[in-house]
Write a protein that holds these residues in place. Structure first.
Motif, short mmCIF file in Angstrom:
data_model
loop_
_atom_site.label_atom_id
_atom_site.label_comp_id
_atom_site.label_asym_id
_atom_site.label_seq_id
_atom_site.Cartn_x
_atom_site.Cartn_y
_atom_site.Cartn_z
N ARG A 174 0.81 -1.21 0.00
CA ARG A 174 0.00 0.00 0.00
C ARG A 174 0.84 1.27 0.00
NH1 ARG A 174 -5.24 -0.43 3.60
NH2 ARG A 174 -5.53 -2.01 1.97
N ASP A 175 2.09 1.17 0.51
CA ASP A 175 2.94 2.36 0.52
C ASP A 175 3.63 2.61 -0.82
OD1 ASP A 175 4.92 0.44 0.38
OD2 ASP A 175 5.79 0.86 2.35
N GLY A 176 3.31 1.79 -1.82
CA GLY A 176 3.87 1.98 -3.15
C GLY A 176 5.05 1.10 -3.48
N SER A 177 5.66 0.46 -2.51
CA SER A 177 6.81 -0.41 -2.77
C SER A 177 6.32 -1.78 -3.24
CB SER A 177 7.67 -0.55 -1.52
OG SER A 177 6.92 -1.10 -0.45
N SER A 178 7.24 -2.55 -3.81
CA SER A 178 6.89 -3.88 -4.30
C SER A 178 8.14 -4.75 -4.33
CB SER A 178 6.27 -3.80 -5.70
OG SER A 178 7.19 -3.27 -6.63
#
Length: 578
Positions: free
Chosen positions: A342-346
């Motif tokens: 959800r924080d944009g990292s992957s």
């Protein structure tokens, strides 16, 4: 016609086994059967659920029934017990007390129905004929129905499993390079350790809005005392703000005077500092993300639960391993086995292990039956319980000012995104029986094992004696009225959510309070097992299950004395009448 039994026991973990054994102690000719959907004895400690490096967060000598010593094998240098040892212990116990032949494995209960007022119970079994009983011991426990979150998935192919299945995935986990662990319960810490110890790269995902990471105690206090020995003293229970231990001069000093409150706060602050230092939260940004809430006093509040670093060198392995802690949630799962947060990292992963805990395992009971049995809140009684809990809050606040204002706000949602009513201990008197059924004279069911306590065997043994004597009508005293029992339920519910915050809103939680709970159950039965030591020893020496050896015999002795007293009184009355 359905097969008939005198008593059915659902579950073969700590609670189911001792419940069956205790029932047969008092009714040896009863037609009794134990049911378990697994293929072996042990519940969460069954053969299919244990794995290497799995250790109980409890010391050797504390994780056994009072009358059945555990073999001293599979024990760490700090005294903690391996899963293999516990599984062997429970399997041996079932065999030695002739419970194996009474057990039906791979038998899943899919529906429980009440046959009628006082008429018993009908259990529908998956793929098998239904069975019926006069008495039901529903001991499926608090860790038998895993919570499985769902995520948006677009081409994700890597395996996703719950931590309860780890033992069945060991061979596959050995072959992977990277894994994702979701959650911050004790199972998550165990899983991360298992993976890091095997040299795997771990992404550990813990949501920011939840109760936070587990409060983790060191295995020993400054290398001098076993931590679980300290927790198993009545002094720590007194310092811990238990609603079941609010009488006497020492309680009044510790909780009602400025000096006593200062002593209590200093004790918990010191213990928290020892735990923080041992964990090394300040050594890295990753470790700091595992600091329990509320900061500076997480050990006392156990907001996300309390555990112990029972595996050897847990923090050493964590700090040296390739582990990244993410304080966010999984947004979606995508192609090439990519986990998007959800924080944009992957990142890509080979495996996902869901350490997302368990919910109440009452699913075989239909909704209306759950409500009538106190397993789920009844909206029609919301006003009644609200009034009782408001009255109970005043009592709790007066007796235990340290927990009057918990330091963290109440969360707006639970793990499933649902609001308040799903939270809370079940509305059972003494965490065991349904007040409305008792008021009807129905002694056909009790619910052991739904109280959360590290010291499971002693608690389960005490619950079994209380519950079985209740079922068989052997308790010499009358139980309180329905109103009085419901008042006790309301008081516990209010205290639990103040004392343990998130955990107390979801469960019957009694970590520092297990001794006062055991004392309460035995006091109901007229049994006192605490008079073997002087006051100082009673406060400061750890309590072990072996201190309760002979519990059933002591209950029988007390019962016999009560019967003789009544006979003597009747004889005296008859003499006066002549």
């Amino acid at each position: 016609m359905a097969e008939q039994f005198d008593v059915i026991v659902v579950g073969t973990g700590w609670n189911g086994l001792i419940g069956a054994k205790t029932y047969l102690d008092f009714a040896p000719t009863a037609k009794l059967v134990l049911l378990d959907e697994q293929s072996s004895i042990g519940g969460v400690w069954s053969k299919e659920k244990i794995y290497p490096n799995l250790y109980a967060q409890i010391k050797y000598g504390q994780f056994e029934y009072s009358f059945y010593p555990m073999r001293k094998e599979g024990i760490t240098s700090d005294g903690y017990i391996s899963g293999e040892t516990i599984n062997r212990y429970l399997s041996d116990f079932a065999s030695d007390y002739d419970l194996v032949r009474r057990t039906r494995f791979r038998t899943k209960v899919v529906r429980v129905e009440r046959l009628g007022e006082g008429a018993g119970w009908r259990l529908e079994i998956e793929g098998q004929p239904a069975i019926e009983c006069a008495k039901l011991i529903y001991a499926s426990g608090a860790t038998s129905h895993p919570v499985i979150p769902s995520y948006a998935n677009s081409g994700f192919q890597a395996p996703v499993m719950h931590s309860s299945e780890t033992g069945m995935h060991l061979e596959a986990l050995e072959k992977i390079q990277t894994a994702t662990v979701v959650g911050a319960a004790k199972s998550a810490y165990d899983t991360v350790f298992l993976l890091l110890k095997a040299g795997k790269k771990v992404n550990w995902v813990i949501r920011q809005e939840g109760s936070g990471p587990l409060a983790l105690m060191p295995p020993t206090i400054l290398g001098l005392f076993n931590t679980m020995d300290a927790v198993a003293t009545r002094m720590v229970g007194l310092l811990g703000s238990s609603i079941m231990n609010k009488q006497g001069r020492l309680h009044r000093f510790l909780h009602q005077t400025l000096v006593g409150q200062t002593v209590t706060k200093t004790f918990w602050a010191t213990l928290n500092l020892i735990a923080d230092t041992h964990a090394g939260y300040s050594l890295s940004a990753n470790a700091n993300k595992l600091r329990p809430l509320p900061y500076g006093n997480g050990i006392f509040w156990a907001n996300a639960g309390l555990g112990a670093a029972s595996v050897p060198d847990f923090w050493k392995v964590f700090h040296a391993g390739d582990c990244t802690v993410h304080r966010t949630e999984i947004e979606s799962l995508g192609e090439d086995n990519v986990v998007k947060l959800r924080d944009g990292s992957s990142f890509a992963t080979d495996y996902i292990v869901l350490c997302t805990g368990f919910d109440k395992s009452y699913h075989p009971f239909a909704g209306d039956l759950q409500r009538s049995l106190g397993l789920a809140p009844d909206p029609s009684e919301q006003a009644k319980w609200g009034a009782m809990e408001a009255e109970a809050a005043a009592e709790v606040d007066s007796a235990l000012p340290a927990i009057q204002q918990p330091p963290l706000p109440r969360p707006h949602h639970d793990e499933k995104g649902k609001t308040g009513p799903a939270h809370g201990p079940s509305r059972h008197y003494r965490r065991l029986v349904v007040p409305s059924l008792v008021a009807q004279g129905d002694r056909s069911i009790y619910f052991p094992g739904f109280i959360h306590s590290i010291y499971t065997p002693l608690v389960s043994e005490s619950q079994a004696l209380w519950g079985v004597t209740f079922l068989l009508g052997l308790q010499d005293h009358d139980l309180p009225s329905q109103a009085e029992m419901e008042s006790e339920v309301a008081t516990w519910t209010v205290w639990s959510r103040k004392r343990y915050m998130v955990q107390g809103r979801k469960h019957a939680y009694a970590i520092y309070d297990f001794l006062s709970y055991v004392d309460t159950l035995l006091r109901d039965l007229g049994v006192d097992m605490t008079g073997k030591r002087n006051l100082l020893q009673e406060l400061l020496q750890p309590v072990y299950p072996r201190d309760y050896r002979g519990l059933v015999d002591e209950y029988r002795r007390v019962q016999l004395l009560e019967q003789l007293r009544r006979l003597g009184g009747a004889a005296a009355g008859a003499g006066e009448g002549r």
